[in-house]
Design an enzyme around this catalytic site. Structure first.
Site, short mmCIF file in Angstrom:
data_model
loop_
_atom_site.label_atom_id
_atom_site.label_comp_id
_atom_site.label_asym_id
_atom_site.label_seq_id
_atom_site.Cartn_x
_atom_site.Cartn_y
_atom_site.Cartn_z
N GLU A 98 1.07 -30.40 3.62
CA GLU A 98 2.10 -31.56 3.69
C GLU A 98 3.40 -31.05 2.78
OE1 GLU A 98 -0.02 -35.00 2.33
OE2 GLU A 98 -1.46 -34.53 3.75
N GLU A 131 -5.70 -34.76 6.33
CA GLU A 131 -5.73 -33.46 5.59
C GLU A 131 -6.89 -32.49 6.07
OE1 GLU A 131 -6.45 -36.77 3.76
OE2 GLU A 131 -4.22 -36.68 3.73
N GLU A 155 -3.62 -35.22 10.84
CA GLU A 155 -2.37 -35.13 10.26
C GLU A 155 -2.12 -33.69 10.21
OE1 GLU A 155 -2.59 -36.00 6.06
OE2 GLU A 155 -0.91 -37.46 6.27
N GLU A 215 4.19 -41.00 5.79
CA GLU A 215 3.74 -41.47 4.18
C GLU A 215 4.58 -41.27 3.19
OE1 GLU A 215 -0.28 -40.45 3.61
OE2 GLU A 215 0.15 -38.34 3.88
C1 NOJ Z 1 -3.94 -39.64 2.90
C2 NOJ Z 1 -3.55 -40.13 4.30
O1 NOJ Z 1 -2.75 -39.33 4.98
C3 NOJ Z 1 -3.21 -41.70 4.70
O2 NOJ Z 1 -2.96 -42.11 5.81
C4 NOJ Z 1 -4.15 -42.43 3.86
O3 NOJ Z 1 -3.78 -43.80 3.97
C5 NOJ Z 1 -4.68 -42.09 2.30
N1 NOJ Z 1 -4.96 -40.63 2.62
C6 NOJ Z 1 -5.78 -42.77 1.99
O4 NOJ Z 1 -6.95 -42.31 2.51
CA CA Z 2 -1.91 -37.17 4.08
#
Ligand code: NOJ
Ligand code: CA
Length: 687
Positions: free
Chosen positions: A187, A462, A480, A486
Site C-alpha cells: 500500500e 492485504e 486489494e 481508504e
Molecule cells: C484494511 C482494509 O483494506 C479495509 O478495507 C478494512 O476496512 C480494514 N482493513 C479493516 O479490516
Molecule cells: Ca488495506
C-alpha cells in the site's frame, strides 16, 4: 487443443550463437535445441550453459531484451544447484487453444504459445537433475523450474532462487519498494526510476524504455512457494534478482520432490496501451478445478465501511457501532431498491474492541455483536435477493482463523452468505514470517479451497499479489494489495494524488482485479457540522466524474460503491453506478500513458451496452474518441457524465455535467477532462 511435441537430445555445438540469430524467426520445428520463439517469431528465448552455469536470454525482433541471466538455486544443507550444470536434452510443444472465462475483462482467451523444456543435470556427483520450462507467447514469456523426484533429493530447502533478469536497457521502472521495515505490504505510492538505481522492489514491475518494448516482470501460478520480490544488484547494473519472501528461520521454501516453481513472467508489448487486458498470467495457470461455477457472480456492492474509515462510526461495540441490525437492513433495502448486488458489513463480529490490529487471536468469525442479529439480516438479504458479504479481518491471526474456518464458512453457507471480504492488517505474521512467505501463500490457498467447498467467493485485502489464481479457482474474485480509496479517508499525506490510478492501471492491475472501492461522491467529506476539509487534510483528490470513470478503468468483478448510502440518495451521479456493468465481453485501451491518463472502452457481457472510462492526472486533457467499436448497424444513446464547467480536483471537484446524445459507430466524441478529472459514459442501444 492443438499440441505438438517433439524432443531433441544432446546439447548444441560452438556455432550455436551465430546460428541462433539466423534461426530467430524460424518456425518452432527447426529452431536450435536451446531456443524457442513466440508464435509470431518476434520473441526468442535461449537457454544455454556457460562455464557450467545455466542462463537464459530473451531477444525481440533480433535485438537483446534480456541479456544472459542466471538460473538455479542456493540450497540449505546441500550444495547449490548453480555450477557444473549441463543440458541433457530438450523437448518442445506448441499449443493454440481458446478458452472461456466464467467472468473477467474479456470473455475468451487465446492461449497460443511454444514451449521448450530443457533437462539440466549436474556433470559430477551428486548428479542432481531439474528442468527449466519456457513458454513463449506473442505477449510475453513464462519460465519455471521443475524438480523431479530422484534418488538423494527427496526434499529441498531453498535459501534463494538464483533467477536473474539482466535487462539490456536501463529502462524506467514504475515501482514500489519491498523489504522496508514495517512496510512489507503493497500500500504505497509508485515511483519512476531507471532499473539501475533500484534496490528492492515489488512485482508487477512495469518497465518503459524509449527505444524498446514495454515489459512487466511478475509471476504466475504461485502455489506453495514464497512471493517473489526483485533485488537490484549494485555491481551489475540493470540486473534484478529474484528475492523470495522468507520464513522466520530465513528459509525461503521447503518442498518435497517432485515440485514445480511459479512461472517467472515477462509480459512484452510494443505500446503501454497493449499491456491491458493482460492474460499472460491466466494462460500460465491451470484450468478451473470447479465444475460448477454458476454460483459465482460479479457484482456491485455497498457497505458498512466508509463511516468507520472517516471516523464517524466504529467497528467495535459502542454508541457509534456501524454494524447494527437496523443499519444493515437499511443498506440491504437500499441495495435491493437500486439493483446493487451486495452489502458488505464490517465490524459485525466479536473481537474488534481494543487494539484489534494487535489482537488477531481473539476474533470470532461466527459470534455476532449483540446489536447485530446475523440470522435476521441474512434472512432479509435472502428475501431481497441481495448478497450479504461477511467480513473476516484476521489481523494476521492465521491459527485463530484456520481453527474456525470450516465452521464459520459452513455457517455462512447455511445462511446464504456467498461472499467474504478477508483482511490481514499486520506487517509480520505472528511467529515472524513475512506477510508473503511460503507459509502465507499456503494459508491463502487453504482459505480459497475451503471457500470453494462452501460456495463462497473471496475478496482478499492485504493479500499476496495476484498471480492468476482466478483461472483455477474462479471464486477468487478480487483483492486489494495496493493503495486504495481508504487512504483518502485517513492517510497522513492527504490521500492518493491525482496521477495514482493512471499508474495502478499499468502496474497493480496488470495481473488481476483490484478492490479499489471507487464511487465516493462526497469528495470534500463534509463533516456533520458542515465543515469542509482543508486541502492538506485527507480527502478525495479527484472530481466526481473521475470517481465514476474508475468503475470502468479499474477492473474488479466486485465493484464497491464506497460512499455512505445517504450520499447516493438523490445524487444524479448515482445513476451511473446503478447501471455500470461489472463483467465484460471485451476490453479496449483507447489511450494510455503511465502516470498521465487512461481511456478504456469495455463491452458488457451478455448485453449490447458499452462503457467508456477516461481518467487524467493533475493535467486537464481532451480526447477524441471514435466509437468505431460499436455495431455498424446500431443506433445508440450515450449517457455522458463529464466534468462540469470550471471543474478542478482542487477547488471545484463537484462540478458535474450529465448529458445524453444519440451516437453510432461513426460518432467521434470529444472527452474534455478537468485537472484531476475524468469522464464516464454508458452507451446503450437506442429505443
Ligand atoms: C484494511 C482494509 O483494506 C479495509 O478495507 C478494512 O476496512 C480494514 N482493513 C479493516 O479490516
Ligand atoms: Ca488495506
Amino acid at each position: 487443443m492443438n499440441a505438438r511435441s517433439r524432443s531433441c537430445r544432446r546439447p548444441w555445438g560452438p556455432g550455436f550463437a551465430a546460428l541462433s540469430a539466423l534461426l530467430a524467426t524460424a518456425p518452432a520445428a527447426c529452431q536450435a535445441p536451446g531456443q524457442v520463439a513466440s508464435p509470431d517469431g518476434r520473441t526468442v528465448v535461449t537457454v544455454e550453459t556457460t562455464d557450467g552455469g545455466l542462463f537464459y536470454r530473451i531477444d525481440r525482433d533480433g535485438a537483446p531484451l534480456v541479456l544472459p541471466s542466471r538460473l538455479g538455486f542456493a540450497l540449505r544443507g546441500a550444495p547449490d544447484l548453480r555450477d557444473g550444470l549441463s543440458i541433457a536434452g530438450t523437448n518442445r510443444a506448441s499449443v493454440d487453444e481458446t478458452w472461456e472465462q466464467p467472468w473477467g475483462q474479456v470473455r475468451t482467451v487465446r492461449d497460443h504459445h511454444n514451449e521448450l523444456r530443457v533437462a539440466v543435470e549436474e556433470t559430477s556427483a551428486p548428479g542432481r537433475r531439474f528442468e527449466v520450462v519456457v513458454r513463449v507467447f506473442d505477449d510475453g514469456v513464462g519460465l519455471r523450474y521443475v524438480v523431479p523426484d530422484q534418488p538423494g533429493l527427496a526434499e529441498v530447502v531453498v535459501d534463494d532462487e538464483l533467477t536473474e533478469f539482466a535487462f539490456a536497457e536501463n529502462a524506467d521502472a514504475w515501482w514500489i519498494p519491498s523489504d522496508r521495515p514495517r512496510k512489507d505490504r503493497s500500500e504505497m505510492l509508485y515511483s519512476r526510476s531507471p532499473v539501475s538505481v533500484l534496490d528492492s522492489v515489488q512485482t508487477p514491475l512495469t518497465l518503459e524504455s524509449p527505444s524498446g518494448p514495454v515489459m512487466v516482470v511478475h509471476e504466475a501460478h504461485l502455489v506453495d512457494w514464497p512471493r517473489m520480490f526483485l533485488a537490484g544488484d549494485q555491481i551489475e547494473e540493470r540486473t534484478l534478482r529474484a528475492a523470495l519472501a522468507p520464513m522466520v528461520d530465513g528459509v525461503k521454501a521447503r518442498r518435497a520432490t517432485p515440485f514445480e516453481t511459479p512461472w517467472r513472467t515477462i509480459q512484452i508489448a510494443d505500446r503501454v496501451e497493449d499491456l491491458q487486458p493482460s492474460v499472460l498470467a491466466l494462460n500460465l495457470n491451470p484450468p478451473s478445478v470447479l465444475d460448477d461455477t454458476s454460483w459465482i457472480e460479479p457484482m456491485t456492492y455497498v457497505g458498512i465501511w466508509w463511516g468507520m474509515h472517516i471516523g464517524v462510526n466504529s467497528w467495535g461495540s459502542g454508541p457509534i457501532h456501524d454494524a447494527t441490525t437496523d443499519n444493515t437492513l437499511r443498506y440491504l433495502d437500499f441495495a435491493a431498491d437500486n439493483g446493487v448486488g451486495g452489502v458488505l458489513v464490517e465490524g459485525w463480529n466479536v473481537g474488534w474492541d481494543g487494539d484489534w490490529i494487535a489482537n488477531g487471536d481473539v476474533f470470532s468469525f461466527t459470534e455476532a455483536y449483540p446489536d447485530y442479529d446475523l440470522e435476521r439480516v441474512a434472512a432479509h438479504a435472502r428475501e431481497r435477493g441481495v448478497a450479504l458479504i461477511a467480513h473476516n479481518e484476521t489481523s494476521g491471526g492465521l491459527a485463530n482463523y484456520e481453527s474456525q474456518m470450516d465452521s464459520a464458512f459452513a455457517l455462512y453457507e447455511s445462511l446464504g452468505i456467498r461472499a467474504i471480504k478477508s483482511g490481514y492488517v499486520i506487517d509480520t505474521i505472528p511467529g515472524g514470517h513475512s506477510h508473503y512467505s511460503q507459509e502465507m501463500v499456503r494459508h491463502h490457498r487453504r482459505v480459497l479451497e475451503t471457500a470453494a467447498r462452501h460456495g463462497i467467493m473471496m475478496n482478499v485485502h492485504e493479500p499476496v499479489h495476484d498471480t492468476g489464481e482466478r483461472r483455477t479457482y474462479p471464486n477468487m474474485m478480487t483483492r486489494e494489495g495496493s493503495r486504495g480509496q481508504e487512504y483518502n479517508a485517513w492517510s497522513g499525506d492527504g490521500g492518493n494524488p491525482p496521477e495514482h490510478e493512471t499508474i495502478l492501471f499499468f502496474t497493480r492491475l496488470i495481473p488481476g482485479p483490484m478492490d479499489f472501492t471507487p464511487g465516493v461522491l462526497d469528495i470534500l467529506r463534509t463533516d456533520p457540522d458542515g465543515r469542509e476539509r482543508a486541502f492538506h487534510e485527507p480527502r478525495i483528490r479527484t472530481t466526481v466524474a473521475k470517481q465514476l470513470a474508475l468503475y470502468v478503468v479499474l477492473y474488479s468483478p466486485f465493484q464497491m460503491a464506497a460512499d455512505l448510502i445517504e450520499n447516493y440518495e438523490g445524487h444524479p451521479a448515482f445513476e451511473f453506478i446503478r447501471t455500470v456493468a461489472v463483467d465484460w465481453d471485451s476490453t479496449r485501451v483507447l489511450e494510455g500513458a503511465i502516470g498521465d491518463h487512461v481511456v478504456v472502452a469495455r463491452k458488457a457481457r451478455d448485453s449490447d451496452e458499452w462503457f467508456v472510462g477516461a481518467i487524467t492526472d493533475e493535467q486537464g486533457r481532451t480526447f477524441e474518441v471514435a466509437l468505431d467499436f460499436l455495431d455498424a448497424d446500431g443506433d445508440y444513446v450515450a449517457e455522458i457524465y463529464a466534468d462540469g464547467p470550471g471543474a478542478h480536483w482542487v477547488d471545484a471537484p463537484l462540478e458535474l455535467a450529465i448529458s445524453e446524445r444519440a451516437v453510432d459507430s461513426n460518432t467521434t466524441l470529444s472527452l474534455v477532462l478537468a485537472p484531476g478529472g475524468g469522464q464516464a459514459i454508458r452507451i446503450r442501444p437506442a429505443g
